[in-house]
Design a protein around this motif. Sequence first.
Motif, mmCIF file in Angstrom:
data_model
loop_
_atom_site.group_PDB
_atom_site.id
_atom_site.type_symbol
_atom_site.label_atom_id
_atom_site.label_comp_id
_atom_site.label_asym_id
_atom_site.label_seq_id
_atom_site.Cartn_x
_atom_site.Cartn_y
_atom_site.Cartn_z
ATOM 1 N N ILE A 136 -8.814 3.120 6.674
ATOM 2 C CA ILE A 136 -7.517 2.692 6.158
ATOM 3 C C ILE A 136 -7.199 1.274 6.633
ATOM 4 O O ILE A 136 -6.803 0.408 5.840
ATOM 5 C CB ILE A 136 -6.409 3.667 6.608
ATOM 6 C CG1 ILE A 136 -6.596 5.025 5.931
ATOM 7 C CG2 ILE A 136 -5.017 3.099 6.314
ATOM 8 C CD1 ILE A 136 -5.733 6.125 6.512
ATOM 9 N N GLY A 147 0.808 -1.210 0.000
ATOM 10 C CA GLY A 147 0.000 0.000 0.000
ATOM 11 C C GLY A 147 0.840 1.257 0.000
ATOM 12 O O GLY A 147 2.026 1.246 0.337
ATOM 13 N N VAL A 184 -3.983 3.803 -1.100
ATOM 14 C CA VAL A 184 -4.902 4.105 0.005
ATOM 15 C C VAL A 184 -5.472 5.523 -0.140
ATOM 16 O O VAL A 184 -4.732 6.484 -0.374
ATOM 17 C CB VAL A 184 -4.186 3.958 1.364
ATOM 18 C CG1 VAL A 184 -5.144 4.277 2.507
ATOM 19 C CG2 VAL A 184 -3.636 2.532 1.519
#
Length: 518
Positions: free
Chosen positions: A90, A55, A81
């Motif tokens: 998140i 990510g 993200v």
Amino acid sequence: MYLTQSLQRSLQQSPDHTATVFGERRRTFRQFADRVARLAGALQRLGMAGGDRVGMLALNSDRYLEYVMGVWWGGGVLNPVNVRWSVAEIVYSLDDCDTGILIVDDQFLPMIDAIRSKAARAPVFIHAGEQTTPPGVLSFEQLIAEGPAIADAGRGGEDLACIMYTGGTTGFPKGVMQSHRNLWSAGMQRMTEMPPLRGGSNLHIAPFFHIAGLARAVVQFLGGETHAIVAAFEPELVLRTIERERINETLMVPTMIQMLLAHPDFARYDLSSLTRMAYGASPSAGAMIEEVRAKLPWVELSHSYGLTEACPIVSTNPPENHSAEAIASGLSKSVGRSCVGVSVKIVDEQGEELPRGHVGEITVQGANIMQGYWNKPEETAKALRNGWLHTGDGGYVDEQGYLFIVDRIKDMIVSGGENVYSAEVENVILRHPSVAMCAVIGIPHAQWGEAVHAVVVRKPGCELSEDDIRLHCREYIAGYKCPKTVEFRETMPLSGAGKILKRELRDPHWVAEQGKTR
């Protein structure tokens, strides 16, 4: 159909051409590719195997593009993200697709401890920024400096390339699974409609965590063009960057373009290098088109319609459909015709195709359509039916195959038995010279079920009343479509991609009236 091939091609054919520009930092394709190969090696050393998710929680930068290509070069899968999310959102996305490595920039360093404490499996954190890297966090620059420059893993085709989470406006976010084939096909489809400018320079404004930004980056890599980048949309920064870097093309949403044109110092900047401006994410752009034609008459405008599940391209309305004649005929209100390799069909609630000119749900088929939603088979089955993606958007196709968006199905207002499409009303309101932004929503009404409600942001220094809006609307649309109520605000709630968050405007009315959201 592997996405790193475009970088291999630029490295072979134009290694000393500028690849990225971010602030004062410039890197050639030779330098960029070396950093990508070293980052890929470092990620593999940290445990990234083929298909593993990595990510990034960051604003746009040159390092973000190195992350994109570095993960693919090493055989991994992106999880970009959303920077507007809370820690809970998140963490949900990280846990949902088991993301083992998370890269963060300076802006999001303060969130690391909260993410680490709440995640089911705390990811390895990497800091990509200018500040001092804190203890317990790895340095992006150090990893690149020390990482081995590995060979390209060469993953492609149906291999997963990216899991891009939708905004989470209803329930938990859904992870859209995009393969190399999906993203590569979407890029080629876009390039077929709008061939790249050889040696051109593109300004990235749309956030890379959003499909519009990521897909634009893929197109620029395929074309071998320079990527100029701003961290986030700031009108004066955008104007200054276009002038300084002699930018040729860019992509923005209409709200951004309107803010750019309305900036008090707009006329001070030399924007003569800008030849193309693409826009999307909103069908309400009539007034914006006319203003661009007045202030930037040499710029070619094009409108694209798409969605995350289509990676994102569905249709394109080319520059010739933004002329005075096209505005007069109404063709500029279309989102164009389906791109090469994309099929569009308008269907009713039973999934049967409707005749031309009839409003129904837009369904799409093509090599660019997602594989499905990560770990959500039921949601996937609802969206992908009989080989067609059901978009949830309402629209119709005319006799020439032009697609017109009327509304999100859920945003359509039913007032007294009449269907009111918010985009039509918004287009009218935006024609008023004192209106900067607007959104039209349905709110509860005892007699009609729903009433048309307009939320308006005035242009600086302008006076505008509720009656002014109503009188203006009555000149162009039927009375039942005109706003029954008008609310004035200083700002609008915007997504990270610059779209107006209508749900945030609508929900308070429905919760107050019925104790639930619409």
